[in-house]
Design an enzyme around this catalytic site. Structure first.
Site, PDB file in Angstrom:
ATOM      1  N   GLN A 133      -8.092   7.598 -19.826  1.00 47.89           N
ATOM      2  CA  GLN A 133      -9.231   8.026 -19.022  1.00 47.89           C
ATOM      3  C   GLN A 133     -10.126   6.835 -18.718  1.00 47.89           C
ATOM      4  OE1 GLN A 133     -10.915  11.616 -20.498  1.00 47.89           O
ATOM      5  NE2 GLN A 133     -12.682  11.580 -19.146  1.00 47.89           N
ATOM      6  N   SER A 159      -4.912   6.255 -25.590  1.00 49.27           N
ATOM      7  CA  SER A 159      -5.551   7.565 -25.674  1.00 49.27           C
ATOM      8  C   SER A 159      -4.738   8.586 -24.861  1.00 49.27           C
ATOM      9  CB  SER A 159      -6.999   7.472 -25.196  1.00 49.27           C
ATOM     10  OG  SER A 159      -7.709   8.651 -25.510  1.00 49.27           O
ATOM     11  N   LEU A 160      -5.278   9.110 -23.759  1.00 48.89           N
ATOM     12  CA  LEU A 160      -4.516  10.051 -22.933  1.00 48.89           C
ATOM     13  C   LEU A 160      -3.149   9.499 -22.558  1.00 48.89           C
ATOM     14  CD1 LEU A 160      -4.314  12.584 -21.052  1.00 48.89           C
ATOM     15  CD2 LEU A 160      -5.125  11.056 -19.250  1.00 48.89           C
ATOM     16  N   ARG A 165      -6.235  19.767 -23.917  1.00 45.48           N
ATOM     17  CA  ARG A 165      -6.987  18.622 -24.442  1.00 45.48           C
ATOM     18  C   ARG A 165      -8.189  18.328 -23.552  1.00 45.48           C
ATOM     19  NH1 ARG A 165      -6.977  12.720 -24.041  1.00 45.48           N
ATOM     20  NH2 ARG A 165      -6.884  11.699 -26.093  1.00 45.48           N
ATOM     21  N   HIS A 218     -12.567  10.348 -30.230  1.00 50.40           N
ATOM     22  CA  HIS A 218     -11.900   9.530 -31.246  1.00 50.40           C
ATOM     23  C   HIS A 218     -12.818   9.265 -32.446  1.00 50.40           C
ATOM     24  CE1 HIS A 218      -8.345   9.011 -28.845  1.00 50.40           C
ATOM     25  NE2 HIS A 218      -9.083   8.670 -27.815  1.00 50.40           N
ATOM     26  N   GLN A 270      -4.695  12.183 -33.286  1.00 53.45           N
ATOM     27  CA  GLN A 270      -5.226  11.276 -32.274  1.00 53.45           C
ATOM     28  C   GLN A 270      -6.652  11.583 -31.829  1.00 53.45           C
ATOM     29  OE1 GLN A 270      -4.998  11.321 -28.172  1.00 53.45           O
ATOM     30  NE2 GLN A 270      -3.547   9.634 -27.990  1.00 53.45           N
TER      31      GLN A 270
END
Length: 295
Positions: A11, A89-90, A114, A189, A238
């Site tokens: 992102q 991440s994503l 998510r 996170h 995650q």
């Protein structure tokens, strides 16, 4: 054979027009049509005409997942094959799709949920810091409750995450060349995403992972694995775990990767590799035109 790693951005890499020339390719259009059935809205329309929606987590994450997954499909169709994959991440969801851990629809359904949960998160703050003393930063984080190192992107670039008060205290106490507040709704996170993570894992627990065809380096554990159980367990951590991208780059270099390809609408990850491992050649794939021009 050139040992290659494909890396997928997360992102923040989205941009209007990132669907590029993909909508004119039958296989890509079929996936975008399937995505619209799952999501209830059009990725093409959001990517072409709706910048406010594209910047919102709820829409950003499915759009990035779909576009990068299609680009990966087209790379495979062009005869390209990586020896390692990783995503920021994503982007890890795209890496898992590209590696064969699950199919396109399963990954999109996970990303949809998510994005919904992260979009609804409140009460957090994230700051990107560049040009800082790492020991000083870590010491301040260690002595400050409710703030963590969320993204360890490189030796000179990190993101901290936590409650607004805690993040502000760290930013004020640590000297850096640049500090930028990120436009996010929650403390991604970090432990503050525990409730969202628990809700997400209720869905993830029901998904069956395959042994991957390509080793995946995960955000929370940057060592290559193809084991289905490990891949799933790492993804379960995650949302609350740190993105250990600096260590992922170190591991990729240690495995003697000879080329980095960033698959998606940005040059963020290749930029990080350029500064950390400038001798490894890099390229970016964001359109069919890029694929046609690849070596």
């Amino acid at each position: 054979m050139t040992t290659t790693a494909w890396v997928f951005p997360g992102q923040g890499s989205q941009k209007i027009g990132m669907q590029a020339d993909l909508e004119n390719i039958p296989t890509a259009k079929a996936k975008l049509d399937r995505a619209e059935e799952i999501l209830g809205w059009s990725i093409l329309e959001v990517c072409k005409n709706e910048p406010e929606k594209l910047s919102r987590t709820l829409y950003t994450q499915p759009c990035l997942y779909a576009i990068a997954s299609i680009l990966a499909d087209l790379l495979f169709a062009a005869g390209q094959n990586p020896q390692y994959v990783a995503g920021h991440s994503l982007g890890e969801y795209v890496a898992l799709y590209a590696a064969g851990a699950y199919d396109f629809e399963t990954g999109l359904q996970l990303v949809k949920r998510r994005g919904e949960l992260m979009d609804a998160a409140e009460g957090g703050k994230m700051y990107a810091l560049m040009g800082f003393d790492r020991e000083q930063l870590q010491a301040k984080i260690d002595e400050t409750a409710d703030v963590v190192l969320a993204n360890d992107n490189s030796a000179a670039q990190v993101v901290i995450s936590g409650t607004p008060a805690a993040v502000d205290r760290v930013v004020a106490a640590v000297k850096s060349k640049r500090a930028i507040e990120l436009n996010v709704s929650g403390a991604f996170h970090s432990h503050l995403m525990k409730e969202a993570s628990q809700k997400f894992n209720e869905i993830l627990d029901k998904v069956t992972f395959n042994e991957s065809k390509i080793p995946v380096l995960a955000n929370v554990e940057p060592t290559p694995t193809t084991h289905a159980g490990e891949l799933k367990a790492r993804l379960q951590q995650q949302m609350t775990g740190s993105v250990r991208w600096r260590e992922i780059m170190d591991a990729i270099a240690a495995n003697e990767v000879e080329k980095i390809i960033e698959v998606g609408p940005s040059q963020v990850l290749t930029g990080l590799f350029k500064r950390a491992y400038s001798k490894i050649p890099r390229s970016n794939i964001s359109s069919m035109a890029d694929i046609a021009a690849i070596d």
